[in-house]
Design an enzyme around this catalytic site. Structure first.
Site, PDB file in Angstrom:
ATOM      1  N   GLY A  50       0.944  -1.192   0.053  1.00 16.14           N
ATOM      2  CA  GLY A  50       0.128   0.106  -0.043  1.00 16.14           C
ATOM      3  C   GLY A  50       0.777   1.220  -0.048  1.00 16.14           C
ATOM      4  O   GLY A  50       0.401   2.307  -0.652  1.00 16.14           O
ATOM      5  N   GLU A 104       3.679   4.014   6.188  1.00 15.97           N
ATOM      6  CA  GLU A 104       2.768   3.336   5.792  1.00 15.97           C
ATOM      7  C   GLU A 104       1.635   3.995   5.036  1.00 15.97           C
ATOM      8  O   GLU A 104       1.576   5.213   5.217  1.00 15.97           O
ATOM      9  CB  GLU A 104       2.159   2.925   7.275  1.00 15.97           C
ATOM     10  N   ASP A 105       0.761   3.316   4.413  1.00 15.11           N
ATOM     11  CA  ASP A 105      -0.217   4.122   3.788  1.00 15.11           C
ATOM     12  C   ASP A 105      -1.364   4.291   4.671  1.00 15.11           C
ATOM     13  O   ASP A 105      -1.832   5.587   4.562  1.00 15.11           O
ATOM     14  CB  ASP A 105      -0.976   3.322   2.521  1.00 15.11           C
ATOM     15  N   ASP A 108      -4.960   1.946  10.679  1.00 20.10           N
ATOM     16  CA  ASP A 108      -6.545   1.695  11.100  1.00 20.10           C
ATOM     17  C   ASP A 108      -6.713   1.376  12.042  1.00 20.10           C
ATOM     18  O   ASP A 108      -6.519   2.107  13.274  1.00 20.10           O
ATOM     19  CB  ASP A 108      -6.925   0.622   9.805  1.00 20.10           C
ATOM     20  N   GLY A 110      -4.503  -0.321  14.105  1.00 16.69           N
ATOM     21  CA  GLY A 110      -3.049  -0.116  14.634  1.00 16.69           C
ATOM     22  C   GLY A 110      -2.403  -1.524  15.039  1.00 16.69           C
ATOM     23  O   GLY A 110      -1.374  -1.743  15.442  1.00 16.69           O
ATOM     24  N   THR A 112      -1.533  -3.889  12.633  1.00 17.50           N
ATOM     25  CA  THR A 112      -0.544  -4.375  11.766  1.00 17.50           C
ATOM     26  C   THR A 112       0.714  -3.657  12.358  1.00 17.50           C
ATOM     27  O   THR A 112       1.919  -4.173  12.486  1.00 17.50           O
ATOM     28  CB  THR A 112      -0.644  -3.886  10.287  1.00 17.50           C
ATOM     29  N   LYS A 136      -6.685   6.501  11.044  1.00 20.42           N
ATOM     30  CA  LYS A 136      -8.181   6.524  11.521  1.00 20.42           C
ATOM     31  C   LYS A 136      -8.218   6.632  12.965  1.00 20.42           C
ATOM     32  O   LYS A 136      -8.136   5.402  13.813  1.00 20.42           O
ATOM     33  CB  LYS A 136      -8.976   5.193  11.069  1.00 20.42           C
ATOM     34  N   PHE A 157     -13.917   3.053   4.420  1.00 25.82           N
ATOM     35  CA  PHE A 157     -12.821   2.455   3.869  1.00 25.82           C
ATOM     36  C   PHE A 157     -12.476   3.138   2.563  1.00 25.82           C
ATOM     37  O   PHE A 157     -13.212   3.862   1.767  1.00 25.82           O
ATOM     38  CB  PHE A 157     -13.390   0.917   3.150  1.00 25.82           C
ATOM     39  N   ASP A 164      -5.765  -0.286  -1.768  1.00 27.68           N
ATOM     40  CA  ASP A 164      -6.631  -1.237  -2.604  1.00 27.68           C
ATOM     41  C   ASP A 164      -7.824  -1.709  -2.013  1.00 27.68           C
ATOM     42  O   ASP A 164      -7.882  -1.762  -0.967  1.00 27.68           O
ATOM     43  CB  ASP A 164      -5.630  -2.432  -3.133  1.00 27.68           C
ATOM     44  N   ARG A 170      -5.064   0.900  -6.850  1.00 26.84           N
ATOM     45  CA  ARG A 170      -4.102   1.263  -6.195  1.00 26.84           C
ATOM     46  C   ARG A 170      -3.259   2.337  -7.246  1.00 26.84           C
ATOM     47  O   ARG A 170      -2.490   3.255  -6.639  1.00 26.84           O
ATOM     48  CB  ARG A 170      -2.723   0.216  -6.273  1.00 26.84           C
TER      49      ARG A 170
HETATM   50  P1  IMP Z   1      -4.746  -2.032  10.857  1.00 21.94           P
HETATM   51  O1  IMP Z   1      -3.893  -3.320  11.136  1.00 21.94           O
HETATM   52  O2  IMP Z   1      -5.931  -2.318  10.994  1.00 21.94           O
HETATM   53  O3  IMP Z   1      -4.125  -0.849  11.281  1.00 21.94           O
HETATM   54  O4  IMP Z   1      -4.769  -2.090   9.102  1.00 21.94           O
HETATM   55  C1  IMP Z   1      -3.706  -1.913   8.667  1.00 21.94           C
HETATM   56  C2  IMP Z   1      -3.606  -2.335   7.197  1.00 21.94           C
HETATM   57  O5  IMP Z   1      -4.922  -2.479   6.490  1.00 21.94           O
HETATM   58  C3  IMP Z   1      -2.921  -1.094   6.141  1.00 21.94           C
HETATM   59  O6  IMP Z   1      -1.606  -1.199   6.132  1.00 21.94           O
HETATM   60  C4  IMP Z   1      -3.822  -1.512   4.838  1.00 21.94           C
HETATM   61  O7  IMP Z   1      -2.823  -2.362   4.099  1.00 21.94           O
HETATM   62  C5  IMP Z   1      -5.010  -2.243   5.351  1.00 21.94           C
HETATM   63  N1  IMP Z   1      -6.328  -1.284   5.406  1.00 21.94           N
HETATM   64  C6  IMP Z   1      -6.891  -0.477   6.610  1.00 21.94           C
HETATM   65  N2  IMP Z   1      -7.790   0.205   6.224  1.00 21.94           N
HETATM   66  C7  IMP Z   1      -7.830   0.249   5.080  1.00 21.94           C
HETATM   67  C8  IMP Z   1      -8.389   0.947   3.976  1.00 21.94           C
HETATM   68  O8  IMP Z   1      -9.525   1.965   4.467  1.00 21.94           O
HETATM   69  N3  IMP Z   1      -8.245   0.913   2.742  1.00 21.94           N
HETATM   70  C9  IMP Z   1      -7.306  -0.058   2.148  1.00 21.94           C
HETATM   71  N4  IMP Z   1      -6.627  -0.657   3.063  1.00 21.94           N
HETATM   72  C10 IMP Z   1      -6.839  -0.500   4.296  1.00 21.94           C
HETATM   73 MG    MG Z   2      -0.543  -1.250   4.172  1.00 20.73          MG
END
Ligand code: IMP
Ligand code: MG
Length: 179
Positions: A50, A104-105, A108, A110, A112, A136, A157, A164, A170
């Site tokens: 991303g 990071e892109d 969300d 947190g 990951t 977010k 989203f 993506d 993307r």
């Molecule tokens: P987290 O672990 O919930 O913080 O999610 C992180 C990963 O999920 C990001 O690195 C993105 O690859 C993917 N992701 C989370 N939210 C979105 C979104 O709204 N659109 C696209 N990818 C997302």
């Molecule tokens: Mg990502």
């Protein structure tokens, strides 16, 4: 002129962040990093897939001579998190004693990033900070600081500019949110 609405696999998205707004917030992030790390050597760790477009634009604005490395992670399927952290391409670089900035892109929930920060600790980095294009705040459950945030967004989203929906979208130069 930018497209106001796009459709991916039957799901509709409307424009949320223009290319110009993206450029402005990336300029600001680069200025802060250039100031905070003046005279220091940084290792930028780009989270694939991303963050590829954001990283390419941000890194061109960073002054000095730095290292850039990549890690490929996966936690999402469609618009839902799988709650499982997978390293699809692992880290081969030795980061011990380095000042790392993770690119990071989106942060969300947190989850990951939390896992990746644990990895940084186990690699004995000197410091690790996060630079994310989008954040977010209402979804975030992490217990760590996200230092460099391009922009806060709602719980919708989003796709485009590297982000993506099942690998599609993307290439869009703006960010679109699901409607
Ligand atoms: P987290 O672990 O919930 O913080 O999610 C992180 C990963 O999920 C990001 O690195 C993105 O690859 C993917 N992701 C989370 N939210 C979105 C979104 O709204 N659109 C696209 N990818 C997302
Ligand atoms: Mg990502």
């Amino acid at each position: 002129m930018c497209v106001q609405r796009v459709e991916i696999d039957g799901q509709c998205f409307e424009i949320s962040v223009s290319a110009e707004q993206l450029e402005n917030s990336i300029d600001k992030l680069a200025c802060r990093i250039n100031k905070d790390y003046a005279g220091k050597e940084i290792v930028f760790l780009v989270v694939l897939n991303g963050a590829f477009m954001f990283a390419a634009d941000l890194l061109r604005k960073i002054e000095g001579m730095h290292r850039v490395c990549f890690i490929k992670l996966s936690t999402y399927e469609g618009t839902e998190s799988t709650g499982e952290y997978k390293e699809l391409i692992g880290l081969n670089d030795d980061l011990e004693g380095k000042d790392v900035i993770i690119i990071e892109d989106i942060v969300d929930s947190g989850f990951t990033m939390g896992k990746l920060l644990e990895r940084m600790k186990s690699m004995k980095v000197r410091s690790s900070e996060i630079c994310t294009l989008t954040f977010k705040p209402d979804s975030f459950k992490g217990d760590y600081n996200v230092k460099y945030v391009g922009m806060n967004i709602g719980n919708e989203f989003i796709v485009g500019y590297g982000l993506d929906l099942d690998q599609k979208g993307r290439n869009l130069k703006e960010i679109y949110k699901k409607i």
